[in-house]
Scaffold this motif. Structure first.
Motif, PDB file in Angstrom:
ATOM      1  N   ASP A  37      38.485 -52.929 -14.685  1.00 18.83           N
ATOM      2  CA  ASP A  37      37.432 -53.097 -15.995  1.00 18.83           C
ATOM      3  C   ASP A  37      36.154 -53.922 -15.391  1.00 18.83           C
ATOM      4  O   ASP A  37      36.450 -54.978 -15.190  1.00 18.83           O
ATOM      5  N   ARG A  46      43.626 -54.903 -13.685  1.00 16.79           N
ATOM      6  CA  ARG A  46      44.878 -55.079 -14.852  1.00 16.79           C
ATOM      7  C   ARG A  46      46.013 -54.525 -14.108  1.00 16.79           C
ATOM      8  O   ARG A  46      45.829 -53.483 -13.834  1.00 16.79           O
ATOM      9  N   ASP A 105      47.242 -59.906 -13.676  1.00 16.46           N
ATOM     10  CA  ASP A 105      45.675 -59.471 -13.673  1.00 16.46           C
ATOM     11  C   ASP A 105      44.956 -60.430 -12.627  1.00 16.46           C
ATOM     12  O   ASP A 105      45.311 -61.606 -12.082  1.00 16.46           O
ATOM     13  N   ARG A 134      35.893 -46.905  -7.727  1.00 16.75           N
ATOM     14  CA  ARG A 134      35.237 -47.252  -8.966  1.00 16.75           C
ATOM     15  C   ARG A 134      34.149 -47.934  -8.931  1.00 16.75           C
ATOM     16  O   ARG A 134      33.788 -48.803  -8.214  1.00 16.75           O
ATOM     17  N   ARG A 158      48.359 -49.004  -7.553  1.00 21.53           N
ATOM     18  CA  ARG A 158      47.804 -48.538  -8.903  1.00 21.53           C
ATOM     19  C   ARG A 158      46.983 -50.001  -9.519  1.00 21.53           C
ATOM     20  O   ARG A 158      47.822 -50.939  -9.606  1.00 21.53           O
ATOM     21  N   THR A 212      44.147 -50.797 -13.136  1.00 22.19           N
ATOM     22  CA  THR A 212      43.152 -50.499 -14.042  1.00 22.19           C
ATOM     23  C   THR A 212      41.986 -51.336 -13.772  1.00 22.19           C
ATOM     24  O   THR A 212      42.121 -52.625 -14.005  1.00 22.19           O
ATOM     25  N   ASP A 227      34.870 -47.540 -16.101  1.00 24.36           N
ATOM     26  CA  ASP A 227      36.263 -48.449 -16.033  1.00 24.36           C
ATOM     27  C   ASP A 227      37.400 -47.137 -15.917  1.00 24.36           C
ATOM     28  O   ASP A 227      37.285 -46.121 -16.253  1.00 24.36           O
ATOM     29  N   GLY A 228      38.428 -47.702 -15.413  1.00 22.24           N
ATOM     30  CA  GLY A 228      39.692 -46.982 -15.418  1.00 22.24           C
ATOM     31  C   GLY A 228      40.562 -47.183 -14.487  1.00 22.24           C
ATOM     32  O   GLY A 228      40.487 -48.183 -13.671  1.00 22.24           O
ATOM     33  N   VAL A 229      41.377 -46.046 -14.324  1.00 22.62           N
ATOM     34  CA  VAL A 229      42.719 -46.368 -13.369  1.00 22.62           C
ATOM     35  C   VAL A 229      42.034 -46.018 -11.761  1.00 22.62           C
ATOM     36  O   VAL A 229      41.429 -44.986 -11.532  1.00 22.62           O
ATOM     37  N   THR A 230      42.296 -46.924 -10.750  1.00 25.88           N
ATOM     38  CA  THR A 230      42.414 -46.369  -9.429  1.00 25.88           C
ATOM     39  C   THR A 230      43.812 -46.391  -8.765  1.00 25.88           C
ATOM     40  O   THR A 230      44.601 -47.270  -9.130  1.00 25.88           O
ATOM     41  N   SER A 231      44.144 -45.407  -8.423  1.00 32.24           N
ATOM     42  CA  SER A 231      45.253 -45.175  -7.652  1.00 32.24           C
ATOM     43  C   SER A 231      45.398 -44.415  -6.478  1.00 32.24           C
ATOM     44  O   SER A 231      44.464 -43.716  -6.180  1.00 32.24           O
TER      45      SER A 231
END
Length: 151
Positions: A50, A60, A109, A142, A46, A48, A28-32
């Motif tokens: 999950d 998110r 979201d 991701r 950007r 986030t 999981d994490g940020v995609t930008s």
């Protein structure tokens, strides 16, 4: 006394490798991503990511932002996902049409829940120079840790 015993037990468990990061923490994490087009029309997107299961992912705090020049042309982004079969699908566009003076558009979201396993996700970010002249990039991909353990 109980606090000291609990602390010692926790320290021993950590040292012995009994407590390890769960798969959900690993992928999981940020995609930008950001476009940097020489002829202008820069943008940023950007979210986030999950992953909740093999078939469900939540995006998110989605942000889409026009980074100038102030050309009054939109910057847009959309969710893109890949099934384990290899096919890619896309969601609806989210746009920043407010020009480059603002802080972009924040979107609620988005939960993507499908009947088939989702292998990976990204955002597709597109900027315009003219009405029909646009340039697109994908943000960081991701991978779903419930589908690709250890990847």
């Amino acid at each position: 006394m109980k606090t000291r015993t609990l602390g010692a037990a926790l320290a021993i468990a950590m040292l012995s490798g009994l407590l390890v990061a769960s798969p959900a923490q690993a992928r999981d994490g940020v995609t930008s991503g950001r476009t940097q087009r020489p002829s202008g029309g820069n943008g940023y997107a950007r979210a986030t990511v999950d992953f909740v299961s093999r078939t469900k992912v939540v995006f998110r705090d989605i942000l889409v932002r026009d980074l100038c020049p102030g050309d009054n042309l939109p910057v847009k982004a959309r969710i893109v996902w890949k099934y384990t079969t290899g096919s890619w699908l896309t969601g609806s566009w989210r746009k920043d049409t407010n020009g480059c003076a603002d802080k972009g558009n924040n979107f609620a979201d988005v939960t993507l829940s499908r009947s088939r396993a989702i292998s990976a996700v990204t955002l597709e970010l597109c900027v315009y120079n003219k009405d029909h002249d646009f340039y697109c990039v994908n943000t960081t991909t991701r991978y779903n840790q419930y589908v690709h353990p250890g990847r």
